[in-house]
Design an enzyme around this catalytic site. Sequence first.
Site, short mmCIF file in Angstrom:
data_model
loop_
_atom_site.label_atom_id
_atom_site.label_comp_id
_atom_site.label_asym_id
_atom_site.label_seq_id
_atom_site.Cartn_x
_atom_site.Cartn_y
_atom_site.Cartn_z
CB SER A 180 27.35 -54.83 22.97
OG SER A 180 28.80 -54.92 23.41
CE LYS A 220 32.03 -54.26 18.54
NZ LYS A 220 32.27 -53.42 19.92
CD1 TRP A 269 35.06 -53.65 26.39
CD2 TRP A 269 37.19 -53.05 27.45
NE1 TRP A 269 35.88 -54.62 25.97
CE2 TRP A 269 37.02 -54.32 26.51
CE3 TRP A 269 38.05 -52.86 27.99
CZ2 TRP A 269 38.37 -54.99 25.89
CZ3 TRP A 269 39.25 -53.54 27.65
CH2 TRP A 269 39.42 -54.64 26.77
CG HIS A 294 28.27 -53.24 27.88
ND1 HIS A 294 28.70 -52.42 26.85
CD2 HIS A 294 28.34 -54.41 27.27
CE1 HIS A 294 28.69 -52.87 25.85
NE2 HIS A 294 28.58 -54.34 26.03
C1 GTR Z 1 33.00 -57.46 24.43
C2 GTR Z 1 33.68 -56.48 23.30
C3 GTR Z 1 33.07 -55.56 23.10
C4 GTR Z 1 31.42 -55.53 22.92
C5 GTR Z 1 30.87 -56.65 24.12
C6 GTR Z 1 29.61 -57.28 23.64
O1 GTR Z 1 33.66 -58.34 24.97
O2 GTR Z 1 35.06 -56.63 23.39
O3 GTR Z 1 33.31 -54.80 22.03
O4 GTR Z 1 30.94 -56.11 21.45
O5 GTR Z 1 31.89 -57.77 24.02
O6 GTR Z 1 29.25 -57.40 22.45
O7 GTR Z 1 29.02 -57.34 24.80
#
Ligand code: GTR
Length: 348
Positions: free
Chosen positions: A188, A192, A279, A331
């Site tokens: 996540s 990145k 998402w 996720h």
């Molecule tokens: C979310 C964010 C995503 C992702 C995620 C995470 O809220 O919008 O881009 O990075 O968090 O890190 O779990």
Amino acid sequence: MMVNKYIEDINLPDFGYDLSNKKEILDLFLQEEYGYLPPLPNIFKWDATEENKVYLRGSATYKKIIMTVGLNGRECSFPVISVIPNTNQKVPFFVFANFRDAVPDRYYPTEEIIDRGYGVLSFCYQDVTKDNDDFTDGLAGVVYPNGRQEPTDGGKISLWAWVMCRILDYAQDQEELDITKATAIGHSRLGKTALLAGAVDDRFYCTISNDSGCSGAAITRGKRGETIKDIYTNFPYWFCENYGKYMNNEDKLPFEQNMFLSLIAPRLLYVASAQEDIWADPQAEYASCVMASSAYKAMGIDGLVGKDTFPQADEHFHKGNIGYHIRKGTHYLSRYDWNMFMDFLDKK
Ligand code: GTR
């Protein structure tokens, strides 16, 4: 849906860059999205404060290392946990940016990884600098004693990625580790981060992005789920200030995220998606891998050896230098994902 049709519909402008000029492309991403990483530290030391040579029923050695980095006459320290299989051979290893400091952890099945012959150097990102807009805290305070000044000053993703590179500096001195087989991995926001570490530091043999989505592996134009507006409104401090210009203004971006992935070519790259992670947008992640493959092709190497339609849950592609899988569910960084990554690495 055919992937080519999807890519055609995005209708990317011709950015006019020479994709083999990596320095120029990297500079663009640093100037407009993530911000510059700090320079090399002038103080760099580590100290193993705990050691257990019979960790995990005697199969591994556990060490807690306190790493200290200094710049601008200031310094900060954070823990790095090293878990290395007990063997006479040098082992491949992961540099793992995690959300929590627990070892093992729900995103980090330590014993399964060790049993497959891989070592792990992990850290909790919030121990480096907090996941908030406070730039006085931890590494942020060391790098920016007067706060961030320039629109290209690195955000927190750059600071966490920089730490992944420093952990590689440490690894270079560890004889149990095979420094030619280092993999950057994160999930996540930390996916990145791993991508940025892999893009700036070609000592990483492989780079793994798990569900990194927006401003990570996913193509930004035409993306479903999270947009630059969403991410920059909620987490402006992850990026440099310049990135804010592209909120509701994606068409003005002077690049696309597939070019970011291309910076890793010809080295190994792995992008993992989860079917219900709308998402992050699995389609935008997969399309990005397809598009990044042309940079590999230009070097005479297969990038993604995938299919022409979007893959369905539990499909994977491990043949080329870009690995990809999409798993069922939401996720998360699961055991399934780790095993897929190690299946891919085992074959290379
Ligand atoms: C979310 C964010 C995503 C992702 C995620 C995470 O809220 O919008 O881009 O990075 O968090 O890190 O779990």
